[in-house]
Design an enzyme around this catalytic site. Structure first.
Site, PDB file in Angstrom:
ATOM      1  N   PHE A  11      19.170  42.501 146.840  1.00 33.15           N
ATOM      2  CA  PHE A  11      18.440  43.117 145.951  1.00 33.15           C
ATOM      3  C   PHE A  11      17.485  44.103 146.910  1.00 33.15           C
ATOM      4  O   PHE A  11      17.551  43.991 147.881  1.00 33.15           O
ATOM      5  CB  PHE A  11      17.330  42.284 145.229  1.00 33.15           C
ATOM      6  CG  PHE A  11      16.800  41.086 145.797  1.00 33.15           C
ATOM      7  CD1 PHE A  11      15.664  41.050 146.632  1.00 33.15           C
ATOM      8  CD2 PHE A  11      17.658  39.865 146.214  1.00 33.15           C
ATOM      9  CE1 PHE A  11      15.197  40.206 147.373  1.00 33.15           C
ATOM     10  CE2 PHE A  11      16.747  38.565 146.718  1.00 33.15           C
ATOM     11  CZ  PHE A  11      15.737  38.974 147.500  1.00 33.15           C
ATOM     12  N   THR A  91      18.681  37.898 155.570  1.00 35.43           N
ATOM     13  CA  THR A  91      18.910  38.927 156.533  1.00 35.43           C
ATOM     14  C   THR A  91      18.427  40.251 155.740  1.00 35.43           C
ATOM     15  O   THR A  91      17.753  40.418 154.874  1.00 35.43           O
ATOM     16  CB  THR A  91      20.631  38.912 156.508  1.00 35.43           C
ATOM     17  OG1 THR A  91      21.208  39.367 155.600  1.00 35.43           O
ATOM     18  CG2 THR A  91      21.096  37.788 157.213  1.00 35.43           C
ATOM     19  N   ALA A  92      19.005  41.300 156.419  1.00 38.19           N
ATOM     20  CA  ALA A  92      18.511  42.784 156.266  1.00 38.19           C
ATOM     21  C   ALA A  92      18.608  43.287 154.849  1.00 38.19           C
ATOM     22  O   ALA A  92      18.135  44.530 154.398  1.00 38.19           O
ATOM     23  CB  ALA A  92      19.292  43.741 157.038  1.00 38.19           C
ATOM     24  N   SER A  93      19.236  42.538 153.880  1.00 35.58           N
ATOM     25  CA  SER A  93      19.484  43.027 152.446  1.00 35.58           C
ATOM     26  C   SER A  93      17.917  43.423 151.855  1.00 35.58           C
ATOM     27  O   SER A  93      18.084  44.096 150.969  1.00 35.58           O
ATOM     28  CB  SER A  93      20.166  42.175 151.685  1.00 35.58           C
ATOM     29  OG  SER A  93      21.511  42.005 152.284  1.00 35.58           O
ATOM     30  N   HIS A  94      16.846  42.805 152.269  1.00 36.48           N
ATOM     31  CA  HIS A  94      15.911  42.808 151.606  1.00 36.48           C
ATOM     32  C   HIS A  94      14.866  44.059 152.008  1.00 36.48           C
ATOM     33  O   HIS A  94      13.909  44.307 151.559  1.00 36.48           O
ATOM     34  CB  HIS A  94      14.993  41.440 151.231  1.00 36.48           C
ATOM     35  CG  HIS A  94      14.625  41.152 152.915  1.00 36.48           C
ATOM     36  ND1 HIS A  94      15.503  40.339 153.767  1.00 36.48           N
ATOM     37  CD2 HIS A  94      13.601  41.344 153.815  1.00 36.48           C
ATOM     38  CE1 HIS A  94      14.923  40.176 154.786  1.00 36.48           C
ATOM     39  NE2 HIS A  94      14.067  40.915 155.084  1.00 36.48           N
TER      40      HIS A  94
END
Length: 97
Positions: A11, A91-94
């Site tokens: 997201f 992880t980095a998705s946020h």
């Protein structure tokens, strides 16, 4: 925009990241009672999200093992070594682009 994928959910930062992560953790806990391993990458925003995930899992009756900042493959190895019921990697998705 929330995007489900084979490896989890993604997201964008315009979403309620902590709320979404907590709801995901609650849903995950419903199918994985027992020991759950939680790890994250080194980005500062992951700390807040991990705190919400761990609190939610604990409130749902899971025993949480917080392994802190680790590479994703380390979380997989911890699942095996600790004989955990499941794991969540933050992880980095946020983070913003």
């Amino acid at each position: 925009m929330i995007i489900p994928s084979l490896s989890g959910i993604r997201f964008t930062t315009d979403e309620d990241t902590v709320g979404i992560a907590a709801r995901y953790a609650a849903a995950f806990a419903g199918g994985h009672k027992g020991k759950i391993v939680v790890g994250r990458d080194a980005r500062p925003s992951g700390k807040v999200i991990a705190k919400a995930v761990i609190k939610t899992l604990t409130n749902c009756g899971c025993r949480v093992v917080d392994i802190g900042i680790v590479p994703t493959p380390t979380l997989t190895m911890a699942l095996l070594k600790l004989k955990a019921a499941g794991g969540i990697m933050i992880t980095a998705s946020h983070n913003p682009a």
